[in-house]
Design a protein around this motif. Structure first.
Motif, PDB file in Angstrom:
ATOM      1  N   ARG A   1      52.008 -41.678  53.697  1.00  0.00           N
ATOM      2  CA  ARG A   1      53.388 -41.175  53.602  1.00  0.00           C
ATOM      3  C   ARG A   1      53.633 -40.025  54.571  1.00  0.00           C
ATOM      4  NH1 ARG A   1      55.819 -43.524  49.197  1.00  0.00           N
ATOM      5  NH2 ARG A   1      54.368 -44.519  47.742  1.00  0.00           N
ATOM      6  N   SER A   2      54.839 -40.041  55.139  1.00  0.00           N
ATOM      7  CA  SER A   2      55.219 -38.972  56.060  1.00  0.00           C
ATOM      8  C   SER A   2      56.648 -38.498  55.817  1.00  0.00           C
ATOM      9  CB  SER A   2      55.071 -39.434  57.507  1.00  0.00           C
ATOM     10  OG  SER A   2      55.879 -40.571  57.755  1.00  0.00           O
ATOM     11  N   ASP A   3      57.289 -39.036  54.808  1.00  0.00           N
ATOM     12  CA  ASP A   3      58.650 -38.632  54.458  1.00  0.00           C
ATOM     13  C   ASP A   3      58.573 -37.456  53.501  1.00  0.00           C
ATOM     14  OD1 ASP A   3      61.256 -38.353  53.495  1.00  0.00           O
ATOM     15  OD2 ASP A   3      61.626 -40.500  53.543  1.00  0.00           O
ATOM     16  N   SER A   4      59.255 -36.375  53.822  1.00  0.00           N
ATOM     17  CA  SER A   4      59.184 -35.185  52.971  1.00  0.00           C
ATOM     18  C   SER A   4      59.665 -35.472  51.550  1.00  0.00           C
ATOM     19  CB  SER A   4      59.988 -34.039  53.585  1.00  0.00           C
ATOM     20  OG  SER A   4      61.358 -34.387  53.724  1.00  0.00           O
ATOM     21  N   ALA A   5      60.506 -36.477  51.380  1.00  0.00           N
ATOM     22  CA  ALA A   5      61.008 -36.820  50.047  1.00  0.00           C
ATOM     23  C   ALA A   5      59.906 -37.356  49.140  1.00  0.00           C
ATOM     24  CB  ALA A   5      62.131 -37.844  50.164  1.00  0.00           C
ATOM     25  N   ASP A   6      58.782 -37.777  49.711  1.00  0.00           N
ATOM     26  CA  ASP A   6      57.668 -38.306  48.925  1.00  0.00           C
ATOM     27  C   ASP A   6      56.713 -37.218  48.464  1.00  0.00           C
ATOM     28  OD1 ASP A   6      57.513 -41.227  51.046  1.00  0.00           O
ATOM     29  OD2 ASP A   6      58.535 -40.940  49.124  1.00  0.00           O
ATOM     30  N   PHE A   7      57.002 -35.988  48.804  1.00  0.00           N
ATOM     31  CA  PHE A   7      56.141 -34.861  48.442  1.00  0.00           C
ATOM     32  C   PHE A   7      56.917 -33.945  47.505  1.00  0.00           C
ATOM     33  CE2 PHE A   7      52.553 -35.479  51.339  1.00  0.00           C
ATOM     34  CZ  PHE A   7      53.067 -36.460  52.169  1.00  0.00           C
ATOM     35  N   GLY A   8      56.381 -33.753  46.303  1.00  0.00           N
ATOM     36  CA  GLY A   8      57.166 -33.097  45.275  1.00  0.00           C
ATOM     37  C   GLY A   8      56.965 -31.604  45.128  1.00  0.00           C
ATOM     38  N   SER A   9      55.878 -31.082  45.668  1.00  0.00           N
ATOM     39  CA  SER A   9      55.600 -29.655  45.530  1.00  0.00           C
ATOM     40  C   SER A   9      55.230 -29.087  46.882  1.00  0.00           C
ATOM     41  CB  SER A   9      54.452 -29.421  44.545  1.00  0.00           C
ATOM     42  OG  SER A   9      54.786 -29.924  43.263  1.00  0.00           O
ATOM     43  N   TRP A  10      55.734 -27.882  47.141  1.00  0.00           N
ATOM     44  CA  TRP A  10      55.604 -27.281  48.464  1.00  0.00           C
ATOM     45  C   TRP A  10      55.141 -25.835  48.371  1.00  0.00           C
ATOM     46  CZ3 TRP A  10      57.054 -29.905  53.028  1.00  0.00           C
ATOM     47  CH2 TRP A  10      57.597 -31.177  52.819  1.00  0.00           C
ATOM     48  N   GLY A  11      54.431 -25.405  49.414  1.00  0.00           N
ATOM     49  CA  GLY A  11      54.106 -23.997  49.531  1.00  0.00           C
ATOM     50  C   GLY A  11      55.274 -23.229  50.134  1.00  0.00           C
ATOM     51  N   GLN A  12      55.052 -21.929  50.297  1.00  0.00           N
ATOM     52  CA  GLN A  12      56.121 -21.063  50.792  1.00  0.00           C
ATOM     53  C   GLN A  12      56.190 -21.045  52.310  1.00  0.00           C
ATOM     54  OE1 GLN A  12      53.139 -20.008  50.034  1.00  0.00           O
ATOM     55  NE2 GLN A  12      52.588 -18.668  51.738  1.00  0.00           N
ATOM     56  N   GLY A  13      55.155 -21.565  52.971  1.00  0.00           N
ATOM     57  CA  GLY A  13      55.131 -21.640  54.420  1.00  0.00           C
ATOM     58  C   GLY A  13      54.405 -20.481  55.068  1.00  0.00           C
ATOM     59  N   THR A  14      53.856 -20.731  56.243  1.00  0.00           N
ATOM     60  CA  THR A  14      53.203 -19.700  57.032  1.00  0.00           C
ATOM     61  C   THR A  14      53.632 -19.860  58.490  1.00  0.00           C
ATOM     62  OG1 THR A  14      51.069 -18.672  57.558  1.00  0.00           O
ATOM     63  CG2 THR A  14      51.085 -21.072  57.398  1.00  0.00           C
ATOM     64  N   GLN A  15      53.952 -18.749  59.118  1.00  0.00           N
ATOM     65  CA  GLN A  15      54.491 -18.784  60.477  1.00  0.00           C
ATOM     66  C   GLN A  15      53.361 -18.939  61.494  1.00  0.00           C
ATOM     67  OE1 GLN A  15      57.858 -18.493  61.694  1.00  0.00           O
ATOM     68  NE2 GLN A  15      56.858 -19.029  63.643  1.00  0.00           N
ATOM     69  N   VAL A  16      53.544 -19.858  62.421  1.00  0.00           N
ATOM     70  CA  VAL A  16      52.662 -20.019  63.572  1.00  0.00           C
ATOM     71  C   VAL A  16      53.501 -19.813  64.826  1.00  0.00           C
ATOM     72  CG1 VAL A  16      51.259 -21.646  64.895  1.00  0.00           C
ATOM     73  CG2 VAL A  16      51.067 -21.569  62.394  1.00  0.00           C
ATOM     74  N   THR A  17      53.080 -18.883  65.662  1.00  0.00           N
ATOM     75  CA  THR A  17      53.796 -18.605  66.898  1.00  0.00           C
ATOM     76  C   THR A  17      52.839 -18.757  68.071  1.00  0.00           C
ATOM     77  OG1 THR A  17      55.244 -17.040  65.758  1.00  0.00           O
ATOM     78  CG2 THR A  17      55.184 -16.933  68.162  1.00  0.00           C
ATOM     79  N   VAL A  18      53.205 -19.594  69.021  1.00  0.00           N
ATOM     80  CA  VAL A  18      52.368 -19.851  70.189  1.00  0.00           C
ATOM     81  C   VAL A  18      53.117 -19.369  71.425  1.00  0.00           C
ATOM     82  CG1 VAL A  18      51.081 -21.572  71.490  1.00  0.00           C
ATOM     83  CG2 VAL A  18      51.459 -21.891  69.025  1.00  0.00           C
ATOM     84  N   SER A  19      52.514 -18.426  72.126  1.00  0.00           N
ATOM     85  CA  SER A  19      53.156 -17.878  73.328  1.00  0.00           C
ATOM     86  C   SER A  19      52.697 -18.634  74.565  1.00  0.00           C
ATOM     87  CB  SER A  19      52.834 -16.401  73.468  1.00  0.00           C
ATOM     88  OG  SER A  19      51.457 -16.235  73.744  1.00  0.00           O
ATOM     89  N   SER A  20      53.559 -18.683  75.547  1.00  0.00           N
ATOM     90  CA  SER A  20      53.226 -19.390  76.795  1.00  0.00           C
ATOM     91  C   SER A  20      52.507 -18.479  77.775  1.00  0.00           C
ATOM     92  CB  SER A  20      54.499 -19.933  77.426  1.00  0.00           C
ATOM     93  OG  SER A  20      55.407 -18.887  77.657  1.00  0.00           O
TER      94      SER A  20
END
Length: 127
Positions: free
Chosen positions: A108-127
């Motif tokens: 599965r790759s549809d976000s609707a198929d995933f019922g519980s989520w974390g709060q997220g973590t920021q990833v920043t990649v500089s050039s």
């Protein structure tokens, strides 16, 4: 109640690596597939990687294939995302999520198929 917490985000230069971790509580972790998604500023959330409930299968978005690796440790209730050869376009908030389907055989790759989520973590990649 399911609770997910992500760790490991940060700032890195292009070509560098980061490893994200996500610890899950409140559910029999080993029975459910897991996914990583990301959302860049001004864009919709997109699928990054998935792993089956027993870790036997993994699948990836084309944009990260060959650079990112998803894995899980069921004894630690933790899923990981190893990110190598990072690019500026990988900059986003990364979320882990638990599939809504017990011992699921589908990739599965549809976000609707995933019922519980974390709060997220920021990833920043500089050039």
């Amino acid at each position: 109640q399911v609770h997910l917490v992500e760790f490991g985000g940060g700032f890195v230069q292009a070509g560098g690596s980061l490893r994200l971790s996500c610890v899950i509580s409140g559910r029999t972790f080993s029975r459910y597939g897991m996914g990583w998604f990301r959302q860049a500023l001004g864009k919709e959330r997109e699928f990054v990687a998935g792993i089956s409930w027993n870790g036997g299968r993994t699948w990836y978005a084309d944009s990260v294939k060959g650079r990112f690796t998803i894995s899980r440790d069921n004894a630690k209730n933790t899923v990981y995302l190893q990110m190598n050869s990072l690019k500026p376009e990988d900059t986003a908030v990364y979320y882990c999520a638990v599939s809504s389907y017990d011992r699921d055989g589908l990739e599965r790759s549809d976000s609707a198929d995933f019922g519980s989520w974390g709060q997220g973590t920021q990833v920043t990649v500089s050039s």
